[in-house]
Enzyme design. Sequence first.
Site, PDB file in Angstrom:
ATOM      1  N   PHE A 180       0.911  -1.282   0.147  1.00 40.91           N
ATOM      2  CA  PHE A 180       0.056   0.171  -0.057  1.00 40.91           C
ATOM      3  C   PHE A 180       0.677   1.092   0.177  1.00 40.91           C
ATOM      4  CE2 PHE A 180      -2.033  -3.415   2.507  1.00 40.91           C
ATOM      5  CZ  PHE A 180      -2.921  -3.280   1.551  1.00 40.91           C
TER       6      PHE A 180
ATOM      7  N   ASN B 210     -11.898  -8.468   5.757  1.00 39.27           N
ATOM      8  CA  ASN B 210     -12.479  -7.340   4.941  1.00 39.27           C
ATOM      9  C   ASN B 210     -13.728  -7.107   4.360  1.00 39.27           C
ATOM     10  OD1 ASN B 210      -9.343  -5.826   3.733  1.00 39.27           O
ATOM     11  ND2 ASN B 210      -9.558  -7.008   5.708  1.00 39.27           N
TER      12      ASN B 210
ATOM     13  N   THR C  21      -7.215  -7.455  -0.260  1.00 36.53           N
ATOM     14  CA  THR C  21      -7.691  -6.901   1.116  1.00 36.53           C
ATOM     15  C   THR C  21      -6.752  -5.980   1.605  1.00 36.53           C
ATOM     16  OG1 THR C  21      -6.443  -8.586   2.230  1.00 36.53           O
ATOM     17  CG2 THR C  21      -8.492  -9.201   1.731  1.00 36.53           C
ATOM     18  N   CYS C  22      -7.045  -5.259   2.820  1.00 32.23           N
ATOM     19  CA  CYS C  22      -6.244  -4.401   3.251  1.00 32.23           C
ATOM     20  C   CYS C  22      -5.096  -4.738   4.278  1.00 32.23           C
ATOM     21  CB  CYS C  22      -6.977  -3.314   4.284  1.00 32.23           C
ATOM     22  SG  CYS C  22      -8.010  -2.175   3.430  1.00 32.23           S
ATOM     23  N   ASP C  23      -4.757  -6.059   4.079  1.00 30.91           N
ATOM     24  CA  ASP C  23      -3.809  -6.746   5.072  1.00 30.91           C
ATOM     25  C   ASP C  23      -2.480  -6.824   3.996  1.00 30.91           C
ATOM     26  OD1 ASP C  23      -2.232  -8.723   6.101  1.00 30.91           O
ATOM     27  OD2 ASP C  23      -3.763  -9.418   7.310  1.00 30.91           O
TER      28      ASP C  23
END
Lengths: 377, 377
Positions: A149, B367, B324-326
């Site tokens: 990210f 998520n 996902t935000c992982d």
Amino acid sequence: MATQRILDFLATRRPEGPCLVVDLEVVRDNYQAFRKALPNSRIFYAVKANPAPEILRLLASLGSCFDTASVAEIEMALDAGATADRISYGNTIKKERDIARAYDLGVRLFAVDCVEEVEKIARAAPGSQVFCRVLTDGAGAEWPLSRKFGCVPEMAVDVLRRAHHLGLDAYGVSFHVGSQQTDLSAWDRALADARSVFVKLAAEGINLRMVNMGGGFPTRYLTDVPTAQAYGEAIFDALSKHFGNHMPETIIEPGRGMVGNAGVIKSEVVLISRKSENDEARWVYLDIGKFGGLAETMDEAIRYPLVTPRDGDEVGPCIIAGPTCDSADVLYEKNMYPLPVSLTIGDEVLIEGTGAYTTTYASVAFNGFEPLKAYVI
Amino acid sequence: MATQRILDFLATRRPEGPCLVVDLEVVRDNYQAFRKALPNSRIFYAVKANPAPEILRLLASLGSCFDTASVAEIEMALDAGATADRISYGNTIKKERDIARAYDLGVRLFAVDCVEEVEKIARAAPGSQVFCRVLTDGAGAEWPLSRKFGCVPEMAVDVLRRAHHLGLDAYGVSFHVGSQQTDLSAWDRALADARSVFVKLAAEGINLRMVNMGGGFPTRYLTDVPTAQAYGEAIFDALSKHFGNHMPETIIEPGRGMVGNAGVIKSEVVLISRKSENDEARWVYLDIGKFGGLAETMDEAIRYPLVTPRDGDEVGPCIIAGPTCDSADVLYEKNMYPLPVSLTIGDEVLIEGTGAYTTTYASVAFNGFEPLKAYVI
């Protein structure tokens, strides 16, 4: 960390099989601690940490905002009583049709980390606020972030300029110092980068107004961590140092720090054995493992405290593994746990600090085992 | 490896979101190939690889037996039409009450790897057949096994002796050479160990009769693997070498080898970006990742073939990540994939060889993303 309420619940209800029990009073205390430590920051709870409706309703009632990763999470936050203006679509990876759905639901705040994502948002959510995530090095974090990210600060300038020119509101910058971050100076380094983006864009007449400082606030596992108060002070000092009296709006996104220490998993010892007569270490197999909710034991990154009914007895080294037929389903092997030599098949083991990133990580039905049950009390 | 039937299904049905499509004709072919390659072995399909009811019904109708990891999997096999005498409770880690439930359902064949488990079975499933799993070194396997299952051969002698003295039927020995095993000599080494256990117990008047050779039969990912026929010959030779004309009954437990190449996951490119202007590598984000069913990309162990609509165009290096935000949700980073430079957001990407160990690994709702959908055709 198992509260008396959790212990009473387990003693009274005797739930069958592994389960997570979350104490809402701890969540409330955590929220108040963040509130007090960073009184000028808006709190966006990272829903992905634990989206249990009871937790979302409590936080919505306390005034929390919500950081969401998907349209489903946006809907959960709305269902819990949050208004759309308190919801951020914080995932930098979004399908354009999901952005459009979020926009239809009223969401006007989006994360980006590249020009391609800005273009989607300009088309599907015109006029919205966007913040650009900047890469940090993650040093000092127990669960370090990869480069998945964010972009380098120089590129963030291009991304936000592009947003501005496409009619979006170039609102600010975000970063994430890495989960379970215990090095307070990490925020200082990241804020210096954020400041550089503000300065470059201001020179072009584009005035950013917000810094999203992400999550990373740790929960206590086996070692002590700084308090929310200590974080608040370190962050306030760093903000003052870099932004002086042009203090931006700020956002924090605690997830683990909000719910991690509020939950305890109850498990059972299924088997204790050795691989050969002269092995010193025992293998202790629990009825929950990597695929049942303890995915964060990956690479033995997170070491949860274990509580057994035999604590206080003499201990010996143990490898801890889950109940599935998957050989990767080993929780701790490189760094063994000392557990009582009197530990017996059928004993109950409490796995503490498991309120975050457990229930939703659990697999659907791996090896035929049910997903982790949860009780929020 | 996407069959025409799978391609036609995807073209006609256009399912929304990521999904797995499994072609039963391939499963049927695989079953027949195992049948032909090892005509004297009973085939116990490893249900955990993919427990879709359509797959279990097909295999039950073809005469397959079933290797199960839990009571839920035993019930699935029974529901699919298998009789209890065709079911093995192959998990060495079982709660005593689950052993009792399996016994009530008619199961009489159990795996063990320690005296403690033998004692549970003697109490909860009296008179049953047990086989003891022996540790192998797993060399040559792409997804090597840890020491989680099995015990050293010397200890297997003690375990089976104990079973005999507790009134159980000391039936045989099992091993597992490691998943996706391409070194044919691995079976030879393991069979030598199995033979040593037979010999030692025979000297005490306990006559074992069965060798369970487990799974490990590979499916084709990016590189060619030996055929079922080649495995069959290597195993037959090793059996002859070690057991001569006292050939034991044999069992094999294919999972990945039965269904891996029968399935294809359809995914979509959500985002393609770079982290800085001068990065050579692109980040390609798909709508499925480590928590959506591709858990076996852990440590980049299994490299699935990817098919894009732009194949044939010039390629450049890509890091592949999930939605996902992982930050751990990165599929391939150390070993990048060459993908067409013309690849575009919204393109469909087929992930081949994904019929095994995908759907049930998927997390419940991480998520907010749904578990992987599956279609069996």
